[in-house]
Design a protein around this motif. Structure first.
Motif, PDB file in Angstrom:
ATOM      1  N   ASP A  47      38.365 -15.552  84.886  1.00 50.25           N
ATOM      2  CA  ASP A  47      38.184 -16.279  83.374  1.00 50.25           C
ATOM      3  C   ASP A  47      37.984 -14.524  82.198  1.00 50.25           C
ATOM      4  N   GLU A  48      37.131 -13.985  82.857  1.00 45.99           N
ATOM      5  CA  GLU A  48      37.041 -12.702  82.204  1.00 45.99           C
ATOM      6  C   GLU A  48      38.214 -11.237  82.090  1.00 45.99           C
ATOM      7  N   ASP A 100      35.670 -15.196  92.210  1.00 49.06           N
ATOM      8  CA  ASP A 100      34.759 -16.916  91.251  1.00 49.06           C
ATOM      9  C   ASP A 100      35.585 -16.791  90.071  1.00 49.06           C
ATOM     10  N   ASP A 101      35.599 -18.182  89.896  1.00 51.43           N
ATOM     11  CA  ASP A 101      36.692 -18.420  88.531  1.00 51.43           C
ATOM     12  C   ASP A 101      36.164 -18.141  87.506  1.00 51.43           C
ATOM     13  N   GLN A 102      34.631 -17.893  87.314  1.00 48.05           N
ATOM     14  CA  GLN A 102      34.225 -16.586  86.325  1.00 48.05           C
ATOM     15  C   GLN A 102      34.894 -15.473  85.972  1.00 48.05           C
ATOM     16  N   TYR A 103      34.941 -14.682  87.021  1.00 47.50           N
ATOM     17  CA  TYR A 103      35.523 -13.597  86.422  1.00 47.50           C
ATOM     18  C   TYR A 103      37.021 -13.422  86.685  1.00 47.50           C
TER      19      TYR A 103
END
Ligand SMILES: [Zn+2]
Ligand SMILES: [Zn+2]
Length: 390
Positions: free
Chosen positions: A249-250, A244-247
């Motif tokens: 980023d991380e 996913d897009d959030q992970y």
């Protein structure tokens, strides 16, 4: 004429154009063109759509090999997406020739639904999927404004109405050190290659402790000039992917930490640049996926609703799925052991099974257009689902 009868006409329309569609697919297959250089393919596709009554706008979104072919007026606006770029050395090892021909098949057959129920159908020529993320650029440049629903079908080794597409970002890394004689004055040098090798080691360590579907992979494109010179420069290309897009980023930050750590350890200076375009993960619209699946099954092709392989691929269709309800199903053209981006997949893309996949994909997309234009409430449902998931 009701929708079910019209679907029979749509199937018949594609069957009668079988040879023409096969020729188009094979012509693109035997003339592979790299991302954003697909001049021949874009011209052939646009020409074929023009002959079939579509209005053509070429070179849209400042992309010379993008196009938009439209038929009909008003809402709803259903977009069918064509890809047509190939891979270096391997040619059409991702089967985009089949995607292109299936989009033409579906677009032309959908005219029957537009003539009967109204609305519009677009065939969007979306170049540069493999490398530059043409669809992401087209999204950013407004190509999907006013589009209600978008769909495309990609060849694969499994039949599935929803596909898992990983979010992806490319990264260019350079280290700047200091050249010196590698034997007589090594103490004067700063070794940019060692900085790169340490980065790989750090990333390999990191990889043990990241989420299941995440991927980090890279190559060294410059590792020095000669064995007797301390390398003053090194460079590499990397790709970071996540479910996913959030992970993503991380993970991007953790990957950068590997490079900054190596820079500190080696004394080399780090420069890096993320790719201009980032591929988003796919949000499959289930309302559309279920319609598509039912149509595909009625053609005698068994289709999963959820991808049993949880394929670890990425596509710029992910970016489209973030702005309009969309689907990116896979249609099997080869046995499960055949790898994507391989010479075997390139052969499958010109095979009888490839042609069957192309025709089924074209039919199921056109039948889904029939569903959507005959029942505009289905479009509203797809949009409602999309809005809820935002
Ligand atoms: Zn590919
Ligand atoms: Zn592909």
């Amino acid at each position: 004429m009701d929708a079910e009868k019209l679907k029979a006409s749509v199937i018949n329309d594609i069957d009668t154009r079988r040879n023409q569609l096969n020729d188009l697919s094979l012509k693109i297959h035997s003339n592979p063109e790299l991302s954003l250089q697909e001049f021949k393919a874009a011209a052939w596709l646009a020409e074929c759509l023009k002959e079939n009554g579509f209005a053509i706008e070429s070179g849209i979104c400042e992309l010379p090999t993008a196009f938009r072919a439209s038929y009909g007026k008003g809402k709803p606006v259903i977009a069918i997406l064509a890809e047509y770029d190939a891979l270096p050395k391997l040619g059409h090892a991702c089967g985009h020739n089949l995607i292109a021909a299936s989009a033409v098949a579906a677009g032309v057959a959908s005219k029957l639904a537009v003539d009967r129920f109204g609305g519009s159908v677009l065939v969007m020529g979306t170049p540069g999927e493999e490398k530059q993320g043409g669809k992401a650029m087209m999204v950013n440049r407004g190509a999907f404004e006013g589009v209600d629903v978008a769909m495309m079908v990609h060849p694969g080794v499994v039949n599935t109405a929803t596909t898992q597409l990983l979010a992806l970002h490319t990264l260019r890394v350079e280290f700047f050190g200091k050249a010196a004689h590698a034997a007589s004055r090594p103490e004067e040098g700063i070794n940019a290659l060692e900085a790169m090798l340490q980065s790989f080691t750090a990333i390999n360590s990191l990889r043990q402790h990241i989420k299941d579907k995440a991927r980090i992979h890279g190559i060294i494109t410059d590792g020095g000039e000669a064995a007797n010179i301390v390398p003053a420069h090194s460079a590499g290309d990397f790709i970071v992917r996540a479910e996913d897009d959030q992970y993503l980023d991380e993970l991007k930050q953790r990957v950068i930490n590997c490079f900054t750590g190596a820079a500190a350890a080696s004394g080399a200076r780090l420069e890096y640049k993320w790719g201009e375009v980032r591929y988003a993960s796919l949000r499959s619209n289930l309302t559309l996926a279920r319609l598509f699946r039912r149509n595909m099954q009625s053609l005698g092709r068994k289709m999963h609703l959820n991808d049993p392989e949880r394929s670890s691929i990425s596509s710029d269709m992910g970016n489209v799925s973030k702005v309009v309800p969309g689907i990116h199903p896979l249609v099997a053209i080869a046995p499960a052991e055949v790898l994507g981006h391989s010479p075997e997949f390139a052969s499958a893309s010109a095979s009888e099974d490839g042609l069957r996949g192309l025709l089924d994909a074209g039919k199921a997309m056109a039948m889904t257009v029939v569903d959507l234009l005959a029942n505009p409430e289905m479009v509203a449902m797809a949009k409602e689902e999309f809005d809820k998931g935002k």
